[in-house]
Motif scaffolding. Structure first.
Motif, PDB file in Angstrom:
ATOM      1  N   SER A  26       1.002  -1.106   0.206  1.00 42.63           N
ATOM      2  CA  SER A  26       0.037   0.212  -0.413  1.00 42.63           C
ATOM      3  C   SER A  26       1.000   1.204   0.072  1.00 42.63           C
ATOM      4  O   SER A  26       2.919   1.006   0.063  1.00 42.63           O
ATOM      5  CB  SER A  26      -1.020   0.316   1.568  1.00 42.63           C
ATOM      6  OG  SER A  26      -0.091   0.017   2.592  1.00 42.63           O
ATOM      7  N   GLU A  78     -10.097  13.047   2.227  1.00 44.17           N
ATOM      8  CA  GLU A  78      -9.991  12.415   1.035  1.00 44.17           C
ATOM      9  C   GLU A  78      -8.764  12.101  -0.004  1.00 44.17           C
ATOM     10  O   GLU A  78      -8.053  13.160   0.197  1.00 44.17           O
ATOM     11  CB  GLU A  78     -10.993  12.154  -0.222  1.00 44.17           C
ATOM     12  CG  GLU A  78     -12.037  11.985   0.569  1.00 44.17           C
ATOM     13  CD  GLU A  78     -13.537  12.205  -1.222  1.00 44.17           C
ATOM     14  OE1 GLU A  78     -14.955  11.173  -0.501  1.00 44.17           O
ATOM     15  OE2 GLU A  78     -12.555  12.400  -1.797  1.00 44.17           O
ATOM     16  N   GLN A 136      -7.007  11.029  -3.024  1.00 46.05           N
ATOM     17  CA  GLN A 136      -6.512  10.643  -4.430  1.00 46.05           C
ATOM     18  C   GLN A 136      -5.325  10.176  -5.089  1.00 46.05           C
ATOM     19  O   GLN A 136      -4.381  11.040  -4.715  1.00 46.05           O
ATOM     20  CB  GLN A 136      -7.050  11.567  -5.732  1.00 46.05           C
ATOM     21  CG  GLN A 136      -7.219  11.170  -7.021  1.00 46.05           C
ATOM     22  CD  GLN A 136      -8.082  12.766  -7.637  1.00 46.05           C
ATOM     23  OE1 GLN A 136      -6.788  13.145  -8.033  1.00 46.05           O
ATOM     24  NE2 GLN A 136      -9.077  13.002  -8.292  1.00 46.05           N
ATOM     25  N   CYS A 137      -5.005   8.830  -5.642  1.00 43.02           N
ATOM     26  CA  CYS A 137      -4.359   8.308  -6.596  1.00 43.02           C
ATOM     27  C   CYS A 137      -4.322   8.348  -7.869  1.00 43.02           C
ATOM     28  O   CYS A 137      -5.332   7.517  -7.814  1.00 43.02           O
ATOM     29  CB  CYS A 137      -3.589   7.068  -5.366  1.00 43.02           C
ATOM     30  SG  CYS A 137      -3.288   6.577  -3.514  1.00 43.02           S
ATOM     31  N   ILE A 167      -7.138   5.840  -7.671  1.00 37.31           N
ATOM     32  CA  ILE A 167      -7.947   5.338  -6.943  1.00 37.31           C
ATOM     33  C   ILE A 167      -8.663   6.496  -5.469  1.00 37.31           C
ATOM     34  O   ILE A 167      -7.676   7.215  -5.200  1.00 37.31           O
ATOM     35  CB  ILE A 167      -7.078   4.119  -5.685  1.00 37.31           C
ATOM     36  CG1 ILE A 167      -6.799   3.236  -6.802  1.00 37.31           C
ATOM     37  CG2 ILE A 167      -7.181   3.473  -4.268  1.00 37.31           C
ATOM     38  CD1 ILE A 167      -5.174   2.920  -6.041  1.00 37.31           C
ATOM     39  N   SER A 197      -9.389   7.158  -1.424  1.00 39.45           N
ATOM     40  CA  SER A 197      -9.597   6.455   0.407  1.00 39.45           C
ATOM     41  C   SER A 197     -10.011   7.777   0.751  1.00 39.45           C
ATOM     42  O   SER A 197      -9.596   8.812   1.154  1.00 39.45           O
ATOM     43  CB  SER A 197      -8.900   5.786   0.529  1.00 39.45           C
ATOM     44  OG  SER A 197      -7.707   4.926  -0.411  1.00 39.45           O
ATOM     45  N   TYR A 220      -3.669   5.287   4.477  1.00 37.70           N
ATOM     46  CA  TYR A 220      -3.387   4.347   3.613  1.00 37.70           C
ATOM     47  C   TYR A 220      -3.509   3.519   2.788  1.00 37.70           C
ATOM     48  O   TYR A 220      -5.523   3.159   2.786  1.00 37.70           O
ATOM     49  CB  TYR A 220      -3.074   2.766   4.956  1.00 37.70           C
ATOM     50  CG  TYR A 220      -2.444   2.454   6.321  1.00 37.70           C
ATOM     51  CD1 TYR A 220      -1.118   2.690   5.358  1.00 37.70           C
ATOM     52  CD2 TYR A 220      -2.655   3.250   7.145  1.00 37.70           C
ATOM     53  CE1 TYR A 220      -0.076   3.776   7.373  1.00 37.70           C
ATOM     54  CE2 TYR A 220      -1.803   3.802   7.866  1.00 37.70           C
ATOM     55  CZ  TYR A 220      -0.484   3.523   8.515  1.00 37.70           C
ATOM     56  OH  TYR A 220       0.035   3.765   8.960  1.00 37.70           O
ATOM     57  N   VAL A 221      -3.804   3.767   1.125  1.00 33.73           N
ATOM     58  CA  VAL A 221      -4.096   3.301   0.519  1.00 33.73           C
ATOM     59  C   VAL A 221      -3.640   1.396  -0.150  1.00 33.73           C
ATOM     60  O   VAL A 221      -2.782   1.811  -0.583  1.00 33.73           O
ATOM     61  CB  VAL A 221      -4.052   4.933  -0.827  1.00 33.73           C
ATOM     62  CG1 VAL A 221      -4.181   4.392  -2.049  1.00 33.73           C
ATOM     63  CG2 VAL A 221      -4.101   5.778  -0.539  1.00 33.73           C
ATOM     64  N   VAL A 263      -0.373  12.033  -5.715  1.00 31.58           N
ATOM     65  CA  VAL A 263      -1.322  11.465  -4.799  1.00 31.58           C
ATOM     66  C   VAL A 263      -1.727  12.757  -4.242  1.00 31.58           C
ATOM     67  O   VAL A 263      -0.689  13.865  -3.727  1.00 31.58           O
ATOM     68  CB  VAL A 263      -0.905  10.799  -3.247  1.00 31.58           C
ATOM     69  CG1 VAL A 263      -0.889  10.983  -2.498  1.00 31.58           C
ATOM     70  CG2 VAL A 263       0.059   9.936  -3.570  1.00 31.58           C
TER      71      VAL A 263
END
Length: 710
Positions: free
Chosen positions: A139, A157, A159-160, A169, A171, A183-184, A195
């Motif tokens: 991760s 939030e 953002q990846c 992605i 999270s 943790y993504v 990110v």
């Protein structure tokens, strides 16, 4: 009596408003009114209101007034053409209510609209600061500093975005701690990610995204997708097949060594094309780092003739430069699907490929490039049957026809055939073909046929005329013309030749029929003439005359006889007559009175002497022996006048009349009578005669062509 108007004044009124003369209308109420209060630490806090114009009024000005707790807290006016303005004071986020009044005014009038807000719900904090990203084995760890949210309900939030793709992605996590961490998961190993973080405070607005940070994910050996695949290059009649082996797996920048084996037998990596027989095989690829195996993958190759079912209803489409492939799962459970594609179908080309469990996939494609896509289901026993598709990301004009020929020709039509354009030829799929043709003077005509037909018959042409022909291929995006070809019709068609041959053959058949009928008529009209060379003679008694017994040398069954000519013999007794030998001396046996049989061959002329003729034998004998003879008289109506009843080489063609049968046995009375015959007959008179019946019968048997007469 009615009153009358003797005079008066006409009064006209005018609108002196310049706005009315220019056609300016009063403004309409603004719509979508909303406000935002920016709560920032490093800048002065402020409130900004936004709206949308409801009408087209270029000289309209807007003013905004904010009230809280029944007092005005801020006011602003917009410039022409603007749809927002910043209030002089920011809203109190701890107040329970907030009222915003917006007024739109122009030279034709004004209008107002009022909106109520919750001050906290329009609050917006600054984005997070000090973003830190740390790659972990499975991760990414993302940290940032705490925002100025006064409440304990901060939510953020992360953002990846995967580099080079649109895969995102997101999270989120809620935490009361001063320093925040998220943790993504589900990140690919050895992949660059961008990110960013944003936060909200309870029911407030989301902040803007923070500054972006790029990081390379770590290598997780257990999660590295490591696959082995094969592409069948050739299949041979003896069951062997040549396959191209390929594998995929990313191990970042680690030095990796690969080992390939077929049925536990090592295969060099310098040649990834191997030849396999028709039996089942197992291929393995292993990745090593510092002599330590990181990952390995197996692929089973089934035996020839044990193919698993393919996918159903494969479909290829394209849109906006992307190629979309979809299909339906086969009835048998499938582990995965392997889709490979390439633009060069040669053996040396290495295709791109993906392994998935979905029933669809997309990938970017190049314009005017033909893609060959292969879809293969992967079962527990190994790969199933393949399904192949041809597609374009962007279609262009099709390939042109290379060869045009005439397969059949006549005087008024030509059958034109051409080499059809296959789906694997760039750069467009052929929809139909159009055949253009013209002679040297006439207009250009055309005939269109749908693909895959590649033959057409051009009709109503001129005999013996040269035509120019070319074929045009059409696709959804364009067309392409072939080269110009020259063909000619026949001067005389097959129908003309067939009619000519039929007419000549009919005339010949008619002539042959006429000749045949003429010959049959001639045969029916002419009497049958006996052949003397095929005649023979026998003698028998009157008792046997009705049923003569022929000599064994006389072939009765295969012979033909003519009607017997009856003559009387003058001046000869029965003894002399019976003792008279054959003119040729060919008697082969004796005969006795009453027997009526004799064997004789070789004489073509004979007489039959009846009993009624015996009376004149004595009288005729003397006359017959005289030196001089009287002129013969006919003894039978069947003899032609001027011919003689004497033995000749051809007695039936040149016969003379005789007066009696004695003349037949006496001296010659005309030409053709053999002297040898007379000498034989004279010598026979001196020989002893065998007993003879009172009356004997002679019969002449002649060979004819269809009957026996006696």
């Amino acid at each position: 009596m009615y009153g009358q108007v003797l005079g008066g004044t006409i009064v006209r009124t005018y609108d002196t408003s310049s706005n009315t003369r220019r056609g300016i209308q009063p403004p309409k109420k603004p719509i979508n009114i909303h406000c935002v209060t920016n709560l920032t630490t490093y800048h002065r806090q402020y409130t900004t209101c936004y709206w949308d114009e409801a009408g087209d009024s270029p000289d309209t000005r807007y003013s905004v007034t904010m009230k809280q707790d029944n007092r005005t807290r801020g006011h602003c006016e917009s410039q022409p053409g603007q749809n927002h303005c910043r209030l002089s004071e920011y809203a109190d986020t701890f107040s329970d209510n907030m009222m915003v009044t917006m007024t739109a005014a122009n030279s034709a009038g004004n209008v107002s609209a009022t909106v109520h807000f919750d001050p906290w719900k329009i609050a917006k904090f600054d984005p997070p600061r000090s973003i830190q990203v740390e790659p972990l084995p499975t991760s990414l760890s993302v940290d940032w500093e705490k925002t100025d949210c006064p409440r304990y309900h901060e939510k953020c939030e992360v953002q990846c975005v995967e580099e080079g793709t649109n895969v995102t992605i997101v999270s989120n996590k809620t935490s009361p701690q001063r320093k925040r961490t998220i943790y993504v998961d589900d990140v690919k190993p050895c992949t660059n990610y961008t990110v960013a973080v944003r936060c909200t405070c309870s029911t407030s607005l989301w902040s803007d995204w923070s500054a972006r940070s790029t990081v390379l994910s770590a290598l997780n050996v257990s999660s590295v997708p490591f696959y082995l695949w094969r592409r069948v290059l050739e299949r041979y009649e003896n069951g062997t097949r040549r396959v191209q082996l390929m594998w995929k797996g990313s191990f970042c920048n680690l030095p990796i060594e690969y080992k390939l084996s077929v049925d536990s037998r090592n295969v060099g990596l310098d040649c990834t094309s191997v030849l396999l027989d028709g039996k089942a095989h197992e291929i393995e690829i292993a990745a090593y780092n510092n002599s330590k195996m990181l990952r390995h993958s197996f692929l089973k190759i089934p035996v020839i003739g044990k193919d698993m079912p393919p996918v159903r209803t494969p479909l290829a489409t394209s849109r906006n430069g992307l190629i979309y492939i979809s299909w339906e799962a086969p009835p048998t459970p499938v582990n995965d699907y392997v889709i490979d594609w390439l633009t060069d179908a040669t053996q040396e080309a290495l295709p791109s490929w993906e392994r998935t469990q979905e029933t669809n996939i997309s990938f970017p494609g190049l314009s005017h490039r033909l893609y060959t896509v292969t879809i293969t289901p992967l079962y527990e026993e190994g790969p199933g049957q393949e399904r192949i598709l041809h597609t374009y990301a962007e279609e262009g004009a099709p390939a042109k026809v290379r060869r045009v020929s005439v397969t059949k020709a006549d005087s008024t039509w030509l059958t034109v055939d051409w080499e059809w354009v296959g789906p694997d030829q760039c750069c467009g799929f052929v929809v139909n073909y159009t055949v253009f043709y013209r002679d040297s003077n006439g207009p250009e005509l055309n005939v269109t046929v749908n693909h895959p037909s590649h033959q057409v018959t051009l009709r109503e042409l001129q005999p013996g005329t040269a035509y120019k022909v070319h074929v045009r291929t059409h696709s959804a995006a364009g067309f392409n013309d072939s080269d110009l070809f020259h063909f000619s019709t026949e001067a005389y068609g097959k129908a003309f030749i067939q009619n000519l041959v039929s007419g000549v053959g009919g005339v010949i058949l008619l002539l042959l029929t006429a000749v045949c009928f003429f010959m049959l008529w001639r045969r029916a009209m002419n009497l049958m003439v006996p052949n003397p060379q095929l005649s023979s003679m026998a003698v028998w008694s009157p008792e046997k005359s009705l049923k003569p017994s022929f000599s064994k040398n006389l072939d009765v069954d295969n012979s033909h006889c003519e009607t017997i000519l009856l003559c009387r013999v003058d001046g000869e007794t029965d003894a002399e007559r019976c003792s008279t030998p054959s003119p040729t001396g060919d008697w082969t046996g004796d005969y006795s009175a009453g027997s009526g049989t004799a064997e004789y061959t070789g004489l073509a002329l004979s007489c039959v002497i009846s009993e009624t003729q015996n009376k004149s034998l004595e009288a005729d004998r003397a006359d017959r022996r005289q030196p001089s003879r009287a002129s013969p008289t006919p003894c039978s109506p069947y003899l032609d006048q001027g011919q003689h009843c004497k033995h000749r080489s051809d007695p039936y063609l040149d016969q003379g009349p005789v007066c009696s049968c004695g003349d037949l046995l006496d001296e010659p009375q005309g030409p053709g009578i053999s002297e040898e015959r007379d000498s034989v007959m004279e010598s026979s008179q001196q020989k002893a005669s065998p007993p003879c019946p009172t009356a004997m019968s002679y019969v002449r048997v002649d060979k004819l062509d269809g009957q026996i007469e006696d």
